[in-house]
Design a protein around this motif. Sequence first.
Motif, PDB file in Angstrom:
ATOM      1  N   ALA A  93      61.734  25.473  87.160  1.00  0.00           N
ATOM      2  CA  ALA A  93      60.478  25.021  86.560  1.00  0.00           C
ATOM      3  C   ALA A  93      59.737  26.176  85.907  1.00  0.00           C
ATOM      4  CB  ALA A  93      59.589  24.372  87.618  1.00  0.00           C
ATOM      5  N   ILE A  94      58.947  25.826  84.889  1.00  0.00           N
ATOM      6  CA  ILE A  94      58.050  26.781  84.230  1.00  0.00           C
ATOM      7  C   ILE A  94      56.639  26.244  84.382  1.00  0.00           C
ATOM      8  CG2 ILE A  94      57.402  27.894  82.061  1.00  0.00           C
ATOM      9  CD1 ILE A  94      60.291  27.439  81.107  1.00  0.00           C
ATOM     10  N   PRO A 122      69.021  22.165  83.566  1.00  0.00           N
ATOM     11  CA  PRO A 122      67.789  21.510  83.132  1.00  0.00           C
ATOM     12  C   PRO A 122      66.560  22.200  83.718  1.00  0.00           C
ATOM     13  CG  PRO A 122      68.812  20.241  84.883  1.00  0.00           C
ATOM     14  CD  PRO A 122      69.771  21.369  84.562  1.00  0.00           C
ATOM     15  N   VAL A 123      65.494  22.244  82.933  1.00  0.00           N
ATOM     16  CA  VAL A 123      64.254  22.908  83.333  1.00  0.00           C
ATOM     17  C   VAL A 123      63.086  21.962  83.093  1.00  0.00           C
ATOM     18  CG1 VAL A 123      62.753  24.919  82.956  1.00  0.00           C
ATOM     19  CG2 VAL A 123      65.237  25.135  82.648  1.00  0.00           C
ATOM     20  N   VAL A 124      62.118  21.985  83.996  1.00  0.00           N
ATOM     21  CA  VAL A 124      60.900  21.207  83.808  1.00  0.00           C
ATOM     22  C   VAL A 124      59.758  22.158  83.497  1.00  0.00           C
ATOM     23  CG1 VAL A 124      60.338  21.243  86.281  1.00  0.00           C
ATOM     24  CG2 VAL A 124      59.353  19.484  84.825  1.00  0.00           C
ATOM     25  N   LEU A 125      58.861  21.749  82.597  1.00  0.00           N
ATOM     26  CA  LEU A 125      57.691  22.554  82.240  1.00  0.00           C
ATOM     27  C   LEU A 125      56.427  21.776  82.591  1.00  0.00           C
ATOM     28  CD1 LEU A 125      57.029  24.816  79.246  1.00  0.00           C
ATOM     29  CD2 LEU A 125      55.398  22.977  79.677  1.00  0.00           C
ATOM     30  N   VAL A 126      55.506  22.434  83.289  1.00  0.00           N
ATOM     31  CA  VAL A 126      54.232  21.808  83.636  1.00  0.00           C
ATOM     32  C   VAL A 126      53.108  22.588  82.958  1.00  0.00           C
ATOM     33  CG1 VAL A 126      52.672  21.101  85.478  1.00  0.00           C
ATOM     34  CG2 VAL A 126      55.147  21.060  85.863  1.00  0.00           C
ATOM     35  N   GLY A 127      52.365  21.897  82.091  1.00  0.00           N
ATOM     36  CA  GLY A 127      51.278  22.527  81.351  1.00  0.00           C
ATOM     37  C   GLY A 127      51.555  22.462  79.862  1.00  0.00           C
TER      38      GLY A 127
END
Length: 207
Positions: A149-150, A85-90
């Motif tokens: 995270a990205i 799983p990956v989280v993206l901020v923005g």
Amino acid sequence: MKAFKISEAVVRRLPVYLRYLTHLQQMKVKTVSSQQMGETLDVNPAQIRKDLAAFGDFGKKGIGYDVDYLINKIRQILKLDREIPVVLVGAGNLGHAISNYNAYMHDNMRIVAIFDVDRRKHGKKIVGLPIQPMDALKQTIQEKEIRLAIITVPASAAQTVAEQLIDAGIKGILNFAPINIHTEKDVRIDNADVTSSLQSLAYYIHE
């Protein structure tokens, strides 16, 4: 499979091999030699053989590598044989583009949560995922056991966002903000500087 620490150079080459092999698989190609791989990827065939031999005997002399088998082995080495799983901020234009691209990738690495500081975006969805407020970041990361995270935020916010992510338990960050992020903790950060890459290319097109 042999268990030991992989050098950074090999870690960066393996995804290149995987991308090419996946293309061959889509073209229904069953076997490939290190010579063929080297010519296409502009990598010394001996280097390819050395990289792969470090993890086991994957090839057969006179035949080469079984494409399907090698894909599976490289995915295991890179730990891509499990859900990541990956989280993206923005949630700006770049965040939208990356989320949409990720949604159509046939891979186990998936964006599962999206965050943004702009209240006007909260609740809106990108590829079915609601944009969440930053105050829910830590809880979501810990509940979903996210470690990657990205970041696609402005340069002025990147360092602060990175520190929030690291505090929540993130161990690897792909940073698209036009600024290098620094941390004293054991966290891997890759800075994807598109502008610098284009500026470097500008030099060569006039050579």
